[in-house]
Design a protein around this motif. Structure first.
Motif, mmCIF file in Angstrom:
data_model
loop_
_atom_site.group_PDB
_atom_site.id
_atom_site.type_symbol
_atom_site.label_atom_id
_atom_site.label_comp_id
_atom_site.label_asym_id
_atom_site.label_seq_id
_atom_site.Cartn_x
_atom_site.Cartn_y
_atom_site.Cartn_z
ATOM 1 N N GLY A 22 -61.086 -102.273 53.369
ATOM 2 C CA GLY A 22 -61.172 -101.288 52.307
ATOM 3 C C GLY A 22 -60.226 -100.106 52.425
ATOM 4 O O GLY A 22 -60.342 -99.154 51.663
ATOM 5 N N ARG A 23 -59.284 -100.147 53.343
ATOM 6 C CA ARG A 23 -58.324 -99.059 53.475
ATOM 7 C C ARG A 23 -57.183 -99.236 52.476
ATOM 8 O O ARG A 23 -56.837 -100.360 52.125
ATOM 9 C CB ARG A 23 -57.762 -99.017 54.897
ATOM 10 N N ASP A 41 -42.812 -98.555 56.537
ATOM 11 C CA ASP A 41 -42.239 -97.338 57.102
ATOM 12 C C ASP A 41 -42.660 -96.155 56.239
ATOM 13 O O ASP A 41 -42.978 -96.318 55.060
ATOM 14 C CB ASP A 41 -40.710 -97.457 57.144
ATOM 15 N N GLU A 42 -42.654 -94.974 56.838
ATOM 16 C CA GLU A 42 -43.044 -93.747 56.137
ATOM 17 C C GLU A 42 -44.388 -93.944 55.431
ATOM 18 O O GLU A 42 -44.565 -93.562 54.273
ATOM 19 C CB GLU A 42 -41.968 -93.325 55.139
ATOM 20 N N SER A 43 -45.332 -94.553 56.136
ATOM 21 C CA SER A 43 -46.600 -94.918 55.513
ATOM 22 C C SER A 43 -47.668 -93.853 55.723
ATOM 23 O O SER A 43 -47.583 -93.027 56.630
ATOM 24 C CB SER A 43 -47.080 -96.262 56.047
ATOM 25 N N HIS A 44 -48.649 -93.903 54.860
ATOM 26 C CA HIS A 44 -49.821 -93.044 54.979
ATOM 27 C C HIS A 44 -51.024 -93.780 54.398
ATOM 28 O O HIS A 44 -50.885 -94.663 53.557
ATOM 29 C CB HIS A 44 -49.605 -91.699 54.268
ATOM 30 N N GLU A 45 -52.190 -93.412 54.897
ATOM 31 C CA GLU A 45 -53.434 -93.967 54.370
ATOM 32 C C GLU A 45 -54.018 -92.964 53.388
ATOM 33 O O GLU A 45 -54.062 -91.767 53.669
ATOM 34 C CB GLU A 45 -54.435 -94.227 55.487
ATOM 35 N N ASP A 67 -53.714 -111.296 58.098
ATOM 36 C CA ASP A 67 -55.104 -111.671 57.824
ATOM 37 C C ASP A 67 -55.953 -110.471 57.403
ATOM 38 O O ASP A 67 -57.091 -110.632 56.988
ATOM 39 C CB ASP A 67 -55.737 -112.404 59.006
ATOM 40 N N ASN A 68 -55.397 -109.256 57.468
ATOM 41 C CA ASN A 68 -56.101 -108.055 57.007
ATOM 42 C C ASN A 68 -55.670 -107.612 55.613
ATOM 43 O O ASN A 68 -56.206 -106.656 55.077
ATOM 44 C CB ASN A 68 -55.887 -106.896 57.987
ATOM 45 N N VAL A 69 -54.688 -108.289 55.011
ATOM 46 C CA VAL A 69 -54.189 -107.914 53.688
ATOM 47 C C VAL A 69 -55.065 -108.563 52.624
ATOM 48 O O VAL A 69 -55.182 -109.782 52.559
ATOM 49 C CB VAL A 69 -52.712 -108.344 53.508
ATOM 50 N N ALA A 70 -55.676 -107.723 51.776
ATOM 51 C CA ALA A 70 -56.454 -108.236 50.648
ATOM 52 C C ALA A 70 -55.610 -108.231 49.378
ATOM 53 O O ALA A 70 -55.594 -109.198 48.629
ATOM 54 C CB ALA A 70 -57.720 -107.409 50.447
ATOM 55 N N PRO A 92 -65.091 -94.454 48.244
ATOM 56 C CA PRO A 92 -64.270 -95.297 49.134
ATOM 57 C C PRO A 92 -64.497 -96.776 48.817
ATOM 58 O O PRO A 92 -65.585 -97.170 48.368
ATOM 59 C CB PRO A 92 -64.782 -94.958 50.529
ATOM 60 N N LEU A 93 -63.475 -97.592 49.039
ATOM 61 C CA LEU A 93 -63.596 -99.024 48.803
ATOM 62 C C LEU A 93 -64.471 -99.675 49.869
ATOM 63 O O LEU A 93 -64.458 -99.259 51.028
ATOM 64 C CB LEU A 93 -62.217 -99.681 48.822
ATOM 65 N N ASN A 94 -65.214 -100.678 49.473
ATOM 66 C CA ASN A 94 -66.005 -101.454 50.428
ATOM 67 C C ASN A 94 -65.131 -102.528 51.076
ATOM 68 O O ASN A 94 -64.067 -102.881 50.574
ATOM 69 C CB ASN A 94 -67.177 -102.131 49.714
ATOM 70 N N SER A 95 -65.604 -103.069 52.168
ATOM 71 C CA SER A 95 -64.916 -104.187 52.818
ATOM 72 C C SER A 95 -64.986 -105.399 51.918
ATOM 73 O O SER A 95 -65.893 -105.540 51.090
ATOM 74 C CB SER A 95 -65.577 -104.500 54.147
ATOM 75 N N VAL A 96 -64.012 -106.306 52.104
ATOM 76 C CA VAL A 96 -63.999 -107.547 51.356
ATOM 77 C C VAL A 96 -65.063 -108.466 51.923
ATOM 78 O O VAL A 96 -65.148 -108.649 53.144
ATOM 79 C CB VAL A 96 -62.602 -108.227 51.445
ATOM 80 N N ALA A 97 -65.876 -109.048 51.056
ATOM 81 C CA ALA A 97 -66.906 -109.992 51.491
ATOM 82 C C ALA A 97 -66.347 -111.398 51.397
ATOM 83 O O ALA A 97 -65.807 -111.794 50.369
ATOM 84 C CB ALA A 97 -68.149 -109.868 50.632
ATOM 85 N N HIS A 98 -66.449 -112.159 52.462
ATOM 86 C CA HIS A 98 -65.937 -113.532 52.465
ATOM 87 C C HIS A 98 -67.038 -114.517 52.194
ATOM 88 O O HIS A 98 -68.108 -114.420 52.590
ATOM 89 C CB HIS A 98 -65.303 -113.868 53.813
#
Length: 98
Positions: A22-23, A41-45, A67-70, A92-98
């Protein structure tokens, strides 16, 4: 699946990546591989909150495991720079449910 044509179009451009936990990470796409590992590069959350504006946490050069890219998408830099992130409120976004 992440298309090579799309990736080459946005390479060296600004992208937003939503991770499976969810980030939201925004940065310049510098590279990727066949398993969608990304080099930003030059990234931010961007940390969203319903009570205060969007907080931007500087990450710098950052690697996101494939494997962490949704979701990954190109950012229109002109539109993005016009946003007043301090006044945006969101859950905030929730985690992806599999």
């Amino acid at each position: 699946m992440f298309s090579l044509n799309i990736a080459l179009t946005v390479l060296l451009g600004t992208v937003a990546v939503i991770t499976s936990d969810g980030r939201m990470i925004v940065g310049t796409l510098k590279g990727f591989d066949q398993t969608i590992n990304l080099i930003l590069d030059e990234s931010h959350e961007r940390v969203f909150s319903s009570s205060q504006g969007v907080e931007q946490v500087v990450l710098g050069l950052y690697i996101v495991r494939g494997d962490n890219v949704a979701v990954i998408g190109e950012i229109d830099e002109e539109t993005d720079s016009a946003l007043d992130l301090g006044n945006i409120r969101a859950e905030p976004l929730n985690s992806v449910a599999h």
